[in-house]
Enzyme design. Structure first.
Site, PDB file in Angstrom:
ATOM      1  CD  GLU A 185      -3.142   0.674   0.180  1.00 60.96           C
ATOM      2  OE1 GLU A 185      -2.584   1.723  -0.231  1.00 60.96           O
ATOM      3  OE2 GLU A 185      -4.324   0.422  -0.060  1.00 60.96           O
ATOM      4  NE  ARG A 190      -5.672  -2.548   8.950  1.00 61.75           N
ATOM      5  CZ  ARG A 190      -5.720  -2.060   7.707  1.00 61.75           C
ATOM      6  NH1 ARG A 190      -5.413  -0.787   7.473  1.00 61.75           N
ATOM      7  NH2 ARG A 190      -6.119  -2.822   6.702  1.00 61.75           N
ATOM      8  CG  ASN A 242      -6.780   1.492   4.740  1.00 64.13           C
ATOM      9  OD1 ASN A 242      -5.958   0.588   4.821  1.00 64.13           O
ATOM     10  ND2 ASN A 242      -7.547   1.641   3.686  1.00 64.13           N
ATOM     11  CD  GLU A 281      -9.635  -5.563   5.237  1.00 67.78           C
ATOM     12  OE1 GLU A 281     -10.262  -5.513   4.173  1.00 67.78           O
ATOM     13  OE2 GLU A 281      -8.400  -5.633   5.289  1.00 67.78           O
ATOM     14  CG  ASN A 338      -8.577   2.694   0.486  1.00 65.94           C
ATOM     15  OD1 ASN A 338      -7.364   2.830   0.453  1.00 65.94           O
ATOM     16  ND2 ASN A 338      -9.158   1.509   0.520  1.00 65.94           N
ATOM     17  CG  ASP A 385      -7.249  -0.032  -2.185  1.00 63.73           C
ATOM     18  OD1 ASP A 385      -6.818   0.817  -1.391  1.00 63.73           O
ATOM     19  OD2 ASP A 385      -7.124  -1.247  -1.991  1.00 63.73           O
TER      20      ASP A 385
END
EC number: 3.1.1.17
Length: 299
Positions: free
Chosen positions: A18, A101, A103, A121, A154, A204
């Site tokens: 990521e 958390r 992202n 998740e 996101n 995303d």
């Protein structure tokens, strides 16, 4: 349109690669592996990856004006000194929630670090809904919460004139725009500018090019798409050899290369055997557009 070429430059099989960011000073690509709990740096010169392990899921990394980096780690903003491999917490958010958390995160044109949270998740994109929020870490290290009720905070970026903030809450299947005040960092007047089609799957990470068009990585869609935020039209689709494309950024000497991160999280052996490059880092050349250099955190 020149011919588009896709190359897997780091076949590391990351759990959730990521937050790719080009570090011009180092001439290298920064990114994280959220589930692998590491911050990584890939050099196009050596073709090698250096990785620094951390003690919680690390979801984004950004440049820092004073040198080194800032990261989102668990539910904290933190500083990372690369050579010393030293992580120093700055401030924590979501203290009233046990299972969230951070992202994705990115620094705005004024040097503020925007980042959002989500519930942990259970399986990919399966989680307790509306547990996340969007925050900003200011250069004075104070934090502001913009809104809550977010599913999966996101992709984020800013228009070239700095008047619009673009944002993705993944499970809304929408790319949204807000009016944005560069002086204060305030956002308002939320609206949807693009709804993803079924085969595009889940929006995303995101970045912007020098023509003001947005590029969105489609998780489970195996592609990045180029959107015109003014007309709401999709202009281009670039398909990758992996399904779980997670984020994208421009980099290289003149920001004409696109880098795309991907994930293996939730893939079984049979799926992985069909996509041996899953979890790799991809370089796309020949797009015919360039990107905007990342802004460093001013604190």
């Amino acid at each position: 349109m020149s011919s588009v070429r896709i190359e897997c430059v780091a076949q590391e099989g990351y759990g959730i690669g990521e937050s790719p960011v080009w570090d011009e000073k180092e001439g290298a690509l920064l990114y994280v592996d959220i589930t692998g709990r590491k911050v990584c740096r890939w050099s196009p010169v050596t073709r090698q990856v250096q990785a620094i392990p951390v003690d919680a899921p690390v979801s984004s990394v950004a440049l820092r004006k004073s040198g080194d980096y800032v990261i989102t780690l668990g539910t904290s903003f933190a500083a990372l000194k690369w050579k010393e491999e030293l992580v120093t917490p700055i401030t924590e958010v979501d203290k009233d929630k046990v299972n969230t958390r951070f992202n994705d995160g990115k620094v705005d044109p004024a040097g503020r670090y925007f980042a959002g949270t989500m519930a942990e998740e259970i399986r990919p994109a399966v989680l307790e809904r509306r547990q996340g929020s969007l925050y900003t870490l200011f250069p004075d290290l104070s934090v502001v919460k913009h809104f809550d009720q977010v599913d999966i905070s996101n992709g984020l970026d800013w228009s070239l004139d700095h008047r619009i903030f673009f944002y993705i809450d993944s499970l809304s299947y929408s790319v949204d725009a807000f009016d944005y005040d560069l002086q204060t960092g305030k956002i308002g007047n939320r609206r949807s500018i693009y709804k993803l089609e079924k085969e595009e799957s889940i929006p995303d990470g995101m970045c912007i090019d020098t023509e003001g068009k947005l590029w969105v990585a489609c998780y489970d869609g195996g592609r990045v798409i180029r959107l015109d935020p003014e007309t709401g039209k999709r202009l281009q689709t670039v398909k990758l050899p992996v399904d779980k494309t997670t984020s994208c950024c421009f980099g290289g000497k003149d920001y004409s290369e696109m880098y795309v991160t991907s994930a293996t999280y939730g893939m079984d052996k049979e799926w992985l055997s069909r996509q041996p490059q899953a979890g790799g880092i991809f370089k796309i050349t020949g797009l015919g557009v360039k990107g905007v250099p990342p802004y460093p955190f001013a604190g």
